[in-house]
Every structure is written in structure tokens, then in C-alpha cells.
Design a protein around this motif. Structure first.
Motif, short mmCIF file in Angstrom:
data_model
loop_
_atom_site.label_atom_id
_atom_site.label_comp_id
_atom_site.label_asym_id
_atom_site.label_seq_id
_atom_site.Cartn_x
_atom_site.Cartn_y
_atom_site.Cartn_z
N PHE A 118 47.19 34.01 30.44
CA PHE A 118 47.03 32.68 31.05
C PHE A 118 45.60 32.15 30.94
O PHE A 118 45.32 31.03 31.34
N ALA A 119 44.70 32.97 30.43
CA ALA A 119 43.28 32.61 30.50
C ALA A 119 42.95 31.47 29.54
O ALA A 119 43.50 31.34 28.46
N ARG A 120 42.05 30.61 29.98
CA ARG A 120 41.46 29.61 29.11
C ARG A 120 39.96 29.64 29.33
O ARG A 120 39.45 30.35 30.21
N GLU A 121 39.25 28.91 28.50
CA GLU A 121 37.79 28.96 28.56
C GLU A 121 37.27 28.41 29.89
O GLU A 121 37.51 27.25 30.23
N LEU A 122 36.59 29.26 30.64
CA LEU A 122 35.93 28.85 31.88
C LEU A 122 34.55 29.48 31.91
O LEU A 122 34.38 30.65 31.54
N ASP A 123 33.56 28.73 32.35
CA ASP A 123 32.25 29.33 32.57
C ASP A 123 32.37 30.44 33.61
O ASP A 123 33.09 30.29 34.60
N GLY A 124 31.67 31.51 33.36
CA GLY A 124 31.68 32.62 34.32
C GLY A 124 32.70 33.68 34.02
O GLY A 124 32.69 34.73 34.67
N VAL A 125 33.60 33.46 33.05
CA VAL A 125 34.59 34.48 32.66
C VAL A 125 34.10 35.16 31.40
O VAL A 125 33.83 34.50 30.39
N HIS A 126 33.99 36.48 31.44
CA HIS A 126 33.37 37.24 30.37
C HIS A 126 34.30 38.30 29.80
O HIS A 126 35.19 38.81 30.49
N ALA A 127 34.06 38.64 28.54
CA ALA A 127 34.57 39.86 27.93
C ALA A 127 33.33 40.72 27.62
O ALA A 127 32.19 40.25 27.72
N LEU A 128 33.55 41.97 27.26
CA LEU A 128 32.42 42.84 26.96
C LEU A 128 32.79 43.76 25.80
O LEU A 128 33.43 44.79 25.97
N ARG A 129 32.40 43.33 24.59
CA ARG A 129 32.65 44.12 23.40
C ARG A 129 31.39 44.30 22.57
O ARG A 129 31.10 45.39 22.10
N ASP A 130 30.61 43.23 22.39
CA ASP A 130 29.46 43.34 21.51
C ASP A 130 28.16 43.07 22.27
O ASP A 130 28.16 42.83 23.49
N LEU A 131 27.07 43.14 21.56
CA LEU A 131 25.75 43.00 22.18
C LEU A 131 25.58 41.64 22.83
O LEU A 131 25.04 41.54 23.95
N GLU A 132 26.03 40.59 22.17
CA GLU A 132 25.89 39.25 22.76
C GLU A 132 26.67 39.16 24.06
O GLU A 132 26.19 38.54 25.03
N VAL A 147 31.35 39.25 42.04
CA VAL A 147 31.90 39.67 40.76
C VAL A 147 33.30 40.23 40.96
O VAL A 147 33.52 41.04 41.87
N VAL A 148 34.23 39.83 40.12
CA VAL A 148 35.54 40.46 40.05
C VAL A 148 35.70 41.06 38.66
O VAL A 148 35.54 40.35 37.65
N VAL A 149 36.00 42.35 38.61
CA VAL A 149 36.29 43.02 37.35
C VAL A 149 37.78 43.25 37.28
O VAL A 149 38.36 43.90 38.16
N ALA A 220 36.07 30.04 40.02
CA ALA A 220 35.74 30.07 41.46
C ALA A 220 36.46 31.20 42.17
O ALA A 220 36.06 31.58 43.28
N GLY A 221 37.51 31.72 41.58
CA GLY A 221 38.25 32.77 42.24
C GLY A 221 39.31 33.36 41.33
O GLY A 221 39.63 32.81 40.27
N VAL A 222 39.87 34.49 41.76
CA VAL A 222 40.93 35.19 41.03
C VAL A 222 42.14 35.29 41.94
O VAL A 222 42.05 35.81 43.06
N ARG A 223 43.27 34.78 41.47
CA ARG A 223 44.52 34.84 42.24
C ARG A 223 45.26 36.14 41.91
O ARG A 223 45.42 36.50 40.74
N VAL A 235 33.53 36.74 36.48
CA VAL A 235 34.70 37.57 36.24
C VAL A 235 34.53 38.28 34.90
O VAL A 235 34.18 37.66 33.90
N LEU A 236 34.76 39.58 34.90
CA LEU A 236 34.81 40.35 33.66
C LEU A 236 36.25 40.75 33.41
O LEU A 236 36.88 41.41 34.25
N VAL A 237 36.78 40.37 32.27
CA VAL A 237 38.13 40.78 31.88
C VAL A 237 38.01 42.00 30.98
O VAL A 237 37.49 41.93 29.86
N ALA A 238 38.45 43.14 31.50
CA ALA A 238 38.34 44.42 30.79
C ALA A 238 39.69 45.12 30.81
O ALA A 238 39.85 46.18 31.40
N ILE A 239 40.67 44.48 30.18
CA ILE A 239 42.06 44.96 30.26
C ILE A 239 42.48 45.70 29.00
O ILE A 239 43.65 45.77 28.67
N GLY A 240 41.52 46.28 28.32
CA GLY A 240 41.85 47.05 27.13
C GLY A 240 41.55 46.29 25.86
O GLY A 240 40.92 45.23 25.87
#
Length: 398
Positions: A118-132, A147-149, A220-223, A235-240
Motif C-alpha cells: 500500500f506504500a506510496r512516496e511520503l517524506d519520512g518513510v525509508h528503506a535501508l539497503r545502500d549507503l545513500e 520512529v516506527v520500524v 505522521a503515523g502507522v496504522r 518510518v523504516l520499512v524493513a520487511i525483507g
């Protein structure tokens, strides 16, 4: 098969190790490394720890100094993305239309973060794979936001620990029963949950995420699926992750959950795969794909040797580690949720301990919690498939 030009697609740990092995084992032909990122090869495990915490600067995670890379006598095509493979024609097409020919090929393209449906581009929502990704997330944590992980596997648990150590209010959300339960089983995973709670993390397991709330384009929040909502500035999305094989879908190369290889890491004549993207037939575990740093190095070497005709089944003892707060967890073998588990040293409820997993009366995996010396001893027991340890009382009675 005579090889005059070998191409390595993927310029991270597995690809670099394959290239180094090719040279070390006597390949003197043309060697090309293609990497989607602009950076020379760097180490990824520190991204969710030392880089994210600000303890290290990016130059410290370089896998080799510049002179060592120059010594490979290789052509480096960095910042260039492979988009298709012609197996019969022995060419790789890059995003800019350039065709790169090869006699031998190493596929080491790794994985990409899995996305929320369901995700779309929002400021503050991150992934973590590379240096950038890591630097962007690090910058966002400097203001000590809430922070919500989402996702409590390796990456999510490590990032949650760093954010908490930086003083951020942190919630860790996962639909499974405990953090890292897939990797460690219920007994050890419950202790990981206790570790995070002891450091002030709001651990929400057995809980799914249904969406985000936003304010003017910023999260602003996670439902959650229980109807509640957690306020969140970051928010960091780290679901694999998913193996990066989309560029191979029409190539004829066998792909599924990764590049499908035999026990020698070969997917087709003259084509091998290594690292996170490789799914191979392990002599003891069947078809597996391993996303751990040590495997990238070991498989890069094995795949390169196969390409040069030195074929040996790739049969490592899987190894992984994670650092969270002041705890180092190390594991050998493949812990699984349905295995037996027992503590063999230390205490299960406080302080360091070592434990083993087993099936059919034999040790199949081992784990340590702040006991690095014991980890090596457990490795030997895993290799030997040692008998399941006898209970202390029974051992004392002979």
C-alpha cells in the motif's frame, strides 16, 4: 571452455571476491565489473550499525583500498545498470544501451528491499539497503524523532537498537511472534524481544500494518491491524528483500527465488551466481539462498573456481551475526522454528549463554549470546552433527 573475457555483474562483496579469486587462480584475460552504484565495493553490515549511528564515515566501509582495486587490472563500469542478458549471444545490455560481451559470467546482483503493497512516496518513510539510504536515514534521526520500524528481522532489529541508542522513541512492529523468530526460533527470539523492551522499545509483535497517516506529504503515523495507530515522524520499512533477478526474466537463465544454480553455483554453462542472489543446492540443506555477509565471500570464491573448471560442491556451514546494543549474537548452521533447543552454557534468562538446535537426536545449529569463544566450539559440533547433549542430571548419573 577457454575464457578470454569474464564479466561480473554486481560490484559488492560477492562480486569483488569472485573477481579477486579469478585473478588469484590464474585468469589473465579481460575482466569487467559492472555495478549499479557509483561507489567502489563497500561492506553492507555496518550500514545498519556504525554508519547509521554516526560512528563511522563512509570511507571506512570500503572493502579494499584504491590501489588494491587497481591491482585487479579490471574494467570498472560503476553507476551502470544491467537490464538484460542474452545467454546464447553471450552479451549483457546496460541501461544506456551498451552491449557488454562475455565468455564467462558471474551474477552477483544481490537483493532489493521488499516494498509494502500500500506504500506510496511520503517524506519520512525509508528503506535501508545502500549507503545513500543509510546516510539519509542517519540525517533524519539527528532531530531525535519518533520512529516506527516495520519488520523485526536482522535489519529492523539492528536499526531499532541504533535509533533507541540515539535517544529516539522507537516502536518495532512485526506480524510474527517475536523479533528474529524466523532466524533464531522462539526461545532466543523472546530474549531479543526482552532486550529491546529493556532498552525502552515499544515492541508490537503479532501485529500487522495496514497503512500510513500523513500530513502534507509527510508520514505522521502507522496504522495497525488491531485498529490502533502509532505516531511516527520517521518510518523504516524493513520487511525483507527479494533477489535482484528482474533483468534476467527473459534471458532463459533459470530464476525463481534467486538465480537457480546447481551444487557448484553454476546456472548454465559458463554462468555462475554468488551471494544473496544465488539459490543453490547445498549437499546438506537442499536448495537454499543465504543473505549473510560471510556467505557472499565464500560463495564468490566458489563460483569463480567453478567458472575456471575447479568444480567442488559449495557446502559451507552457514554463519551469521548481529550486534544490538551491547549484545553480539552469533549462529552457525540453520536454526529453524521446529527444531529442539537447549542451553548448553551460561543462563537462558540473563547474561551470556550458548545454545544448540537439533533434530533427530543430532545438533544442527548453534547460537551464542555474548560468548564468541563458545561460538567456534559450536561450529565444530554443527559440522560433526554431534549427538544431542544429555541432560545434566542424566550425565551426572552416568
Amino acid at each position: 571452455m577457454t575464457l578470454s573475457r569474464i564479466v561480473v555483474v554486481g560490484a559488492s562483496a560477492a562480486g569483488l571476491t569472485a573477481a579477486e579469486t579469478l585473478r588469484r587462480e590464474g585468469f589473465t584475460g579481460r575482466l569487467t565489473l559492472i555495478g549499479e552504484e557509483q561507489h567502489p565495493p563497500y561492506d553492507r553490515p555496518p550500514l545498519s550499525k556504525q554508519i547509521l549511528k554516526g560512528e563511522w564515515q563512509p570511507e571506512r566501509i570500503a572493502l579494499r583500498p584504491a590501489e588494491a582495486l587497481d591491482g585487479l587490472d579490471a574494467e570498472w563500469l560503476l553507476g551502470r545498470k544491467a537490464v538484460s542478458l542474452d545467454v546464447a549471444g553471450r552479451t549483457i545490455e546496460l541501461a544506456d544501451g551498451v552491449q557488454v560481451p562475455f565468455d564467462g559470467l558471474v551474477v552477483a546482483t544481490g537483493v532489493r528491499p521488499r516494498r509494502l503493497p500500500f506504500a506510496r512516496e511520503l517524506d519520512g518513510v525509508h528503506a535501508l539497503r545502500d549507503l545513500e539510504d543509510a546516510l539519509k536515514l542517519r540525517d533524519s534521526l539527528r532531530s531525535v524523532p519518533s520512529v516506527v520500524v516495520i519488520g523485526a528481522g536482522f535489519l529492523g532489529a539492528e536499526a531499532a537498537a541504533v535509533a533507541r541508542e540515539l535517544g529516539c522513541p522507537v516502536s518495532l512492529v512485526d506480524p510474527l511472534s517475536a523479533p528474529m523468530v524466523r532466524q533464531l526460533g522462539g526461545d532466543v527470539a523472546s530474549r531479543v524481544a526482552s532486550l529491546h523492551r529493556a532498552h525502552g522499545v515499544d515492541v508490537r509483535c503479532d501485529t500487522g500494518v495496514t497503512g500510513f497517516t500523513e500530513d502534507r506529504g509527510r508520514v505522521a503515523g502507522v496504522r495497525l491491524d488491531d485498529g490502533s495507530e502509532i505516531p511516527a515522524e520517521v518510518v523504516l520499512v524493513a520487511i525483507g528483500s527479494v533477489p535482484a533477478v528482474e533483468w534476467l526474466r527473459d534471458s532463459g537463465l533459470p530464476v525463481g527465488d534467486g538465480v537457480l544454480c546447481d551444487e557448484f553455483c553454476e546456472a548454465a554453462p559458463g554462468i555462475v551466481a554468488a551471494g544473496d542472489v544465488a539459490s543453490w543446492v547445498h549437499p546438506d540443506h537442499g536448495r537454499i539462498r543465504v543473505e549473510h555477509r560471510m556467505n557472499a565471500t565464500e560463495q564468490g570464491m566458489a563460483a569463480a573456481r567453478t567458472l575456471l573448471g575447479r568444480r567442488l560442491p559449495f557446502a559451507p556451514v552457514p554463519y551469521f551475526w548481529t550486534d544490538q546494543y551491547d549484545v553480539k549474537i552469533q549462529a552457525y548452521g540453520r536454526p529453524c522454528a521446529d527444531a529442539d533447543f537447549t542451553v548448553v552454557s551460561g543462563g537462558p534468562d540473563g547474561g551470556p549463554f550458548a545454545g544448540v538446535y537439533g533434530q533427530n537426536g543430532r545438533i544442527t545449529a548453534g547460537v551464542t549470546w555474548n560468548m564468541p569463544r563458545e561460538a567456534r566450539a559450536l561450529r565444530a559440533q554443527v559440522i560433526e552433527r554431534a549427538p544431542w547433549p544429555r541432560p545434566a542430571a542424566a550425565a551426572a548419573n552416568g
